[in-house]
Write a protein that holds these residues in place. Structure first.
Motif, PDB file in Angstrom:
ATOM      1  N   ARG A  46     -16.935 -14.527  -9.361  1.00 19.09           N
ATOM      2  CA  ARG A  46     -16.128 -15.535 -10.059  1.00 19.09           C
ATOM      3  C   ARG A  46     -14.980 -14.883 -10.823  1.00 19.09           C
ATOM      4  O   ARG A  46     -13.859 -15.404 -10.855  1.00 19.09           O
ATOM      5  CB  ARG A  46     -17.006 -16.342 -11.019  1.00 19.09           C
ATOM      6  N   ARG A  47     -15.246 -13.739 -11.440  1.00 17.79           N
ATOM      7  CA  ARG A  47     -14.195 -13.037 -12.193  1.00 17.79           C
ATOM      8  C   ARG A  47     -13.084 -12.596 -11.246  1.00 17.79           C
ATOM      9  O   ARG A  47     -11.894 -12.767 -11.549  1.00 17.79           O
ATOM     10  CB  ARG A  47     -14.804 -11.842 -12.926  1.00 17.79           C
ATOM     11  N   GLU A  81      -7.680 -13.593  -8.585  1.00 20.67           N
ATOM     12  CA  GLU A  81      -6.996 -13.967  -7.342  1.00 20.67           C
ATOM     13  C   GLU A  81      -6.238 -15.281  -7.517  1.00 20.67           C
ATOM     14  O   GLU A  81      -5.097 -15.407  -7.053  1.00 20.67           O
ATOM     15  CB  GLU A  81      -7.999 -14.067  -6.189  1.00 20.67           C
ATOM     16  N   ARG A  82      -6.810 -16.257  -8.188  1.00 23.20           N
ATOM     17  CA  ARG A  82      -6.115 -17.522  -8.451  1.00 23.20           C
ATOM     18  C   ARG A  82      -4.886 -17.306  -9.324  1.00 23.20           C
ATOM     19  O   ARG A  82      -3.968 -18.128  -9.325  1.00 23.20           O
ATOM     20  CB  ARG A  82      -7.057 -18.531  -9.113  1.00 23.20           C
ATOM     21  N   ASN A  83      -4.870 -16.217 -10.067  1.00 24.43           N
ATOM     22  CA  ASN A  83      -3.739 -15.898 -10.933  1.00 24.43           C
ATOM     23  C   ASN A  83      -2.797 -14.863 -10.322  1.00 24.43           C
ATOM     24  O   ASN A  83      -2.009 -14.239 -11.029  1.00 24.43           O
ATOM     25  CB  ASN A  83      -4.241 -15.452 -12.305  1.00 24.43           C
ATOM     26  N   THR A  92      -4.208  -5.603  -8.092  1.00 26.48           N
ATOM     27  CA  THR A  92      -2.783  -5.502  -8.390  1.00 26.48           C
ATOM     28  C   THR A  92      -2.137  -6.880  -8.281  1.00 26.48           C
ATOM     29  O   THR A  92      -2.547  -7.705  -7.458  1.00 26.48           O
ATOM     30  CB  THR A  92      -2.086  -4.516  -7.437  1.00 26.48           C
ATOM     31  N   TYR A  93      -1.140  -7.102  -9.097  1.00 28.97           N
ATOM     32  CA  TYR A  93      -0.465  -8.389  -9.111  1.00 28.97           C
ATOM     33  C   TYR A  93       0.469  -8.526  -7.917  1.00 28.97           C
ATOM     34  O   TYR A  93       1.222  -7.611  -7.599  1.00 28.97           O
ATOM     35  CB  TYR A  93       0.321  -8.551 -10.418  1.00 28.97           C
ATOM     36  N   ARG A  94       0.367  -9.624  -7.246  1.00 29.84           N
ATOM     37  CA  ARG A  94       1.202 -10.075  -6.131  1.00 29.84           C
ATOM     38  C   ARG A  94       0.901  -9.465  -4.773  1.00 29.84           C
ATOM     39  O   ARG A  94       1.007 -10.137  -3.776  1.00 29.84           O
ATOM     40  CB  ARG A  94       2.686  -9.894  -6.431  1.00 29.84           C
ATOM     41  N   SER A  95       0.594  -8.174  -4.695  1.00 30.35           N
ATOM     42  CA  SER A  95       0.403  -7.597  -3.360  1.00 30.35           C
ATOM     43  C   SER A  95      -0.537  -6.396  -3.400  1.00 30.35           C
ATOM     44  O   SER A  95      -0.730  -5.780  -4.443  1.00 30.35           O
ATOM     45  CB  SER A  95       1.747  -7.169  -2.770  1.00 30.35           C
ATOM     46  N   GLU A  96      -1.102  -6.116  -2.216  1.00 24.42           N
ATOM     47  CA  GLU A  96      -1.933  -4.922  -2.065  1.00 24.42           C
ATOM     48  C   GLU A  96      -1.078  -3.690  -2.272  1.00 24.42           C
ATOM     49  O   GLU A  96       0.144  -3.730  -2.118  1.00 24.42           O
ATOM     50  CB  GLU A  96      -2.522  -4.867  -0.654  1.00 24.42           C
ATOM     51  N   ILE A  97      -1.740  -2.590  -2.544  1.00 22.83           N
ATOM     52  CA  ILE A  97      -1.040  -1.316  -2.633  1.00 22.83           C
ATOM     53  C   ILE A  97      -1.534  -0.408  -1.519  1.00 22.83           C
ATOM     54  O   ILE A  97      -2.639  -0.582  -1.002  1.00 22.83           O
ATOM     55  CB  ILE A  97      -1.233  -0.650  -4.023  1.00 22.83           C
ATOM     56  N   ALA A 100      -3.522 -18.991 -18.906  1.00 18.72           N
ATOM     57  CA  ALA A 100      -2.266 -19.108 -19.648  1.00 18.72           C
ATOM     58  C   ALA A 100      -1.839 -17.741 -20.190  1.00 18.72           C
ATOM     59  O   ALA A 100      -0.660 -17.365 -20.102  1.00 18.72           O
ATOM     60  CB  ALA A 100      -2.415 -20.115 -20.782  1.00 18.72           C
ATOM     61  N   MET A 101      -2.783 -16.995 -20.739  1.00 12.80           N
ATOM     62  CA  MET A 101      -2.471 -15.676 -21.283  1.00 12.80           C
ATOM     63  C   MET A 101      -1.992 -14.732 -20.182  1.00 12.80           C
ATOM     64  O   MET A 101      -0.990 -14.029 -20.343  1.00 12.80           O
ATOM     65  CB  MET A 101      -3.709 -15.083 -21.970  1.00 12.80           C
ATOM     66  N   LEU A 102      -2.720 -14.704 -19.084  1.00 14.83           N
ATOM     67  CA  LEU A 102      -2.391 -13.796 -17.991  1.00 14.83           C
ATOM     68  C   LEU A 102      -1.024 -14.133 -17.397  1.00 14.83           C
ATOM     69  O   LEU A 102      -0.200 -13.241 -17.151  1.00 14.83           O
ATOM     70  CB  LEU A 102      -3.485 -13.859 -16.929  1.00 14.83           C
ATOM     71  N   GLN A 103      -0.758 -15.409 -17.186  1.00 13.04           N
ATOM     72  CA  GLN A 103       0.532 -15.809 -16.623  1.00 13.04           C
ATOM     73  C   GLN A 103       1.684 -15.468 -17.569  1.00 13.04           C
ATOM     74  O   GLN A 103       2.756 -15.058 -17.125  1.00 13.04           O
ATOM     75  CB  GLN A 103       0.528 -17.299 -16.264  1.00 13.04           C
TER      76      GLN A 103
END
Length: 188
Positions: free
Chosen positions: A125-126, A131-133, A160-165, A98-101
């Motif tokens: 797991r971390r 990745e799930r987020n 990185t969020y959403r995509s590789e760099i 919830a915090m991350l989103q």
């Protein structure tokens, strides 16, 4: 709902930081507190609603109890999550997701963070949590420089969020992190 903290609430955040990170991954109290003077640095926390304080929480004048926190650096070209942790008693409750989103909705630019290498069940797991987020594991070798005098460098990876760099984007990101966050040259 994420809220920005002020310096009087910092002891509670530092307590969670100490419980969540290895000694080489956070600064001594006074150095961490001094980051509030950096214009790009912010700490957001999620209030722990209806939760009693547990353990030894010597928090000075603070009346706040955090479920968790995100310490971020907002640079011109990207946002960096330096520390993200949930109070140990609330882990695996959905609080971290919830915090991350909520945080990623606030920023329209790329977001990155550092993770440990996937060497054991906990680190895998971390990484899976991120990745799930919506975060992507980038394979480029990366070393977190010593965060403070007397601390050791830590081998990590950038997510990185959403995509590789690209390698070029990674190098630019690394240079900014080394110069602004770790106050060193990108030689490591």
């Amino acid at each position: 709902m994420l809220q920005r903290i002020n310096e009087t609430d910092f002891p509670e955040i530092y307590r969670i930081m100490q419980a969540s990170f290895s000694d080489d991954e956070y600064r001594p109290y006074d150095e961490q507190l001094a980051l509030f003077e950096e214009p790009e640095y912010w700490i957001y926390y999620m209030p722990a609603i209806g939760m009693e304080r547990v353990g030894n929480h010597s928090t000075g004048n603070s009346t706040m109890h955090a479920a968790g926190f995100l310490a971020v650096w907002e640079f011109e070209s990207f946002t960096y999550i330096e520390h993200f942790a949930v109070d140990p008693v609330l882990r695996n409750s959905g609080t971290g997701s919830a915090m991350l989103q909520e945080l990623v909705k606030q920023y329209q630019k790329p977001i990155c963070l550092e993770v440990e290498l996937p060497e054991d069940e906990l680190t895998r797991r971390r990484i899976g949590f991120y990745e799930r987020n919506g975060f992507v594991f980038n394979e480029y070798p990366y070393i977190q420089p010593p965060i403070s005098k007397g601390k050791s460098p830590v081998p990590l990876r950038i997510m990185t969020y959403r995509s590789e760099i690209t390698r070029e984007e990674f190098q630019k990101m690394k240079e900014i992190l080394y110069r602004r966050v770790y106050k060193c040259e990108a030689r490591i």
